[in-house]
Write an enzyme that holds these catalytic residues in place. Sequence first.
Site, short mmCIF file in Angstrom:
data_model
loop_
_atom_site.label_atom_id
_atom_site.label_comp_id
_atom_site.label_asym_id
_atom_site.label_seq_id
_atom_site.Cartn_x
_atom_site.Cartn_y
_atom_site.Cartn_z
N CYS A 32 7.23 5.09 12.02
CA CYS A 32 7.16 3.99 12.98
C CYS A 32 8.55 3.38 13.17
O CYS A 32 9.44 4.05 13.68
CB CYS A 32 6.11 2.98 12.54
SG CYS A 32 5.54 1.92 13.88
N GLU A 75 0.71 6.67 5.71
CA GLU A 75 0.46 5.87 4.50
C GLU A 75 -0.74 4.95 4.68
O GLU A 75 -1.27 4.43 3.70
CB GLU A 75 1.73 5.08 4.12
CG GLU A 75 1.99 3.79 4.91
CD GLU A 75 2.56 4.02 6.30
OE1 GLU A 75 2.57 5.18 6.78
OE2 GLU A 75 2.98 3.03 6.94
N HIS A 82 1.16 6.34 11.22
CA HIS A 82 1.31 5.85 9.84
C HIS A 82 0.47 6.65 8.84
O HIS A 82 -0.67 6.23 8.53
CB HIS A 82 0.86 4.39 9.77
CG HIS A 82 1.80 3.42 10.39
ND1 HIS A 82 2.85 2.86 9.70
CD2 HIS A 82 1.85 2.91 11.64
CE1 HIS A 82 3.51 2.02 10.49
NE2 HIS A 82 2.94 2.04 11.68
#
Lengths: 76, 222
Positions: free
Chosen positions: B86, B196, B194
């Site tokens: 990002c 994660e 993302h």
Amino acid sequence: MKARVHIMLKKGVLDPQGEAVRHALGTLGFSGVEGVRQGKVIELDLADGTTEDTVKEMCEKLLANTVIESYQVEMA
Amino acid sequence: MRAAVIVFPGSNCDRDLVEGFRGAGADVTRVWHKETSLPDGLDVIGIPGGFSFGDYLRCGAIAAQSPICRAVVEFANKGGHVIGICNGFQVLCETGLLPGVLMRNAGLKFVCRAQKLVVESADSPFTNGYSKGQEIVIPIAHHDGNYSADDALVAELRASDRVAFSYRDNPNGSAGDIAGIFSENRRVLGMMPHPERASETAHGNTDGALVFSSLMDAMATA
């Protein structure tokens, strides 16, 4: 001394914000706005003797992203 | 695997990224942007999402010039592994480690949703656990994720198998539906989605965990 840096998206790079402004002007009744390009102006307060070349270096290294933006330096 | 996560003022996904790496078994330290050197013996650096320096000037532009980023560029130029997610992707583009630039979303709106992606290449340290063509879902949350590159660059990225992930139903106007790309040596990955945020069962989706475990496997066999 001062310098003024004008930064604009290069020709051919789509400017969705400019396009949104153009559309909004149309809805306000301003007909005939055929294109809007949005850029930015950065004013620098500089020590006397700073050269235009130094300001251009600032543009290359940080102020503009030359992949998509062009810049013009105005020394005053 | 030793990992470092860089933290800028305005980073807000650094702790999540630490957990992503830890989930794969990595030893992780966070590194503040004013540091001028990286911990010794690092295998990988993560540049997290967020709004570094308030997105002033251009997203990622100020962060890219911070002291630690000089060390990150040096690390990458020596063949180190770097992943930028990002805002981290924006930073990597601003440092020049990755080509192109992330512009304002074509629809002008911030987009925040679970996004379908296609794994375009499984031939990298970050994606070896996926299979090419696999469809996965990873969250996206960005205002400036519109990957901008001219036709020649997009063609070159495709031809050299450097598109890591692409979007299904392009959410932001990205050229070539590109969601993530590799550097020439395939050791630097930048991606807007993302992983994660989709790497633990508690997240309700673990499609992103393979990014971190792929890295772990790549390091183990290196």
